[in-house]
Design a protein around this motif. Structure first.
Motif, short mmCIF file in Angstrom:
data_model
loop_
_atom_site.label_atom_id
_atom_site.label_comp_id
_atom_site.label_asym_id
_atom_site.label_seq_id
_atom_site.Cartn_x
_atom_site.Cartn_y
_atom_site.Cartn_z
N GLU A 108 8.87 13.45 49.58
CA GLU A 108 7.83 12.50 49.98
C GLU A 108 6.54 13.23 50.38
O GLU A 108 5.46 12.90 49.90
CB GLU A 108 8.33 11.63 51.13
CG GLU A 108 7.32 10.59 51.59
CD GLU A 108 7.85 9.70 52.71
OE1 GLU A 108 7.21 8.67 52.96
OE2 GLU A 108 8.90 10.03 53.32
N SER A 109 6.66 14.22 51.24
CA SER A 109 5.46 14.94 51.69
C SER A 109 4.82 15.73 50.55
O SER A 109 3.60 15.85 50.48
CB SER A 109 5.78 15.86 52.88
OG SER A 109 6.60 16.94 52.47
N LYS A 112 2.89 13.16 48.33
CA LYS A 112 1.75 12.64 49.10
C LYS A 112 0.66 13.70 49.19
O LYS A 112 -0.53 13.38 49.09
CB LYS A 112 2.19 12.19 50.49
CG LYS A 112 2.89 10.84 50.46
CD LYS A 112 3.27 10.38 51.86
CE LYS A 112 3.87 8.98 51.79
NZ LYS A 112 4.28 8.48 53.11
N LYS A 115 -1.06 13.92 45.78
CA LYS A 115 -1.91 12.73 45.62
C LYS A 115 -3.18 12.85 46.46
O LYS A 115 -4.28 12.55 45.98
CB LYS A 115 -1.12 11.47 46.02
CG LYS A 115 -1.90 10.16 45.89
CD LYS A 115 -1.02 8.97 46.25
CE LYS A 115 -1.75 7.66 46.27
NZ LYS A 115 -2.27 7.24 44.99
N LYS A 116 -3.05 13.30 47.69
CA LYS A 116 -4.20 13.44 48.59
C LYS A 116 -5.23 14.42 48.02
O LYS A 116 -6.43 14.26 48.21
CB LYS A 116 -3.74 13.90 49.97
CG LYS A 116 -4.83 13.93 51.00
CD LYS A 116 -4.28 14.26 52.37
CE LYS A 116 -5.41 14.24 53.39
NZ LYS A 116 -4.94 14.60 54.72
#
Length: 188
Positions: A108-109, A112, A115-116
């Motif tokens: 998940e991290s 993310k 994506k960031k």
């Protein structure tokens, strides 16, 4: 993990390769579709290894390998010659900002953080013994999966996004020439 090393010794070996910017060949477990990956290890966690992948003396992108897929790491005289060429040609230039901003804590991290940073990514995965390939923008991430707005080789988006379970991940690639260039020519 290397057969003749303990987990602790193997992690120490990886840290040595990171500290010295060694050019390495990472052998993958038998169930992985590719047999190996070559390049420079940038970072590692209990779940993932980040490598600056190379191809024909070019830094070709960042590849994230699930830690459980690694069987061994080689750094022998062949690798040392490649490393010397990279060094003498001035080609060893890692983007520290990307390394620092990419989380390897868990799936998940990781997604993310990619994506960031506004990267599209390439995800190689398997499902029911079938190899799957997804490329595109990260739409959604949760604690078990990622959803990719996939596009095809003609630059058209698929009607349905690809949902990929973290347990099926083989590789994640981003900041590579293919996805950086291709995304400029996508058709909405």
């Amino acid at each position: 993990m290397a057969k003749d090393l303990t987990e602790k010794e193997f992690k120490k070996l990886i840290q040595k390769h990171i500290a010295k910017s060694n050019y390495v060949k990472i052998y993958l477990t038998e169930e992985s579709p590719e047999g190996y990956v070559v390049g420079f290890i940038l970072n590692v966690s209990d779940h993932f290894l980040m490598i600056q992948e190379t191809y024909d003396f070019v830094l070709s992108g960042i590849k994230i390998i699930p830690y459980k897929r690694i069987s061994s790491i080689r750094h022998n005289r062949f690798d040392k010659i490649s490393e010397k060429i990279f060094s003498e040609e001035g080609l060893i230039k890692f983007n520290q900002k990307i390394i620092d901003n990419t989380s390897l804590k868990n799936g998940e991290s990781l997604f993310k953080s990619i994506k960031k940073q506004n990267f599209h990514c390439i995800v190689d995965s398997t499902k029911k013994n079938k190899d799957l390939f997804s490329i595109g923008e990260i739409l959604e991430v949760n604690d078990k999966s990622v959803t990719i707005k996939n596009y095809d080789p003609s630059g058209k988006f698929n009607k349905k996004a690809h949902k990929i379970s973290f347990k099926n991940l083989e590789f994640i690639t981003f900041n590579d020439n293919y996805s950086l260039t291709f995304r400029k020519y996508l058709e909405e």
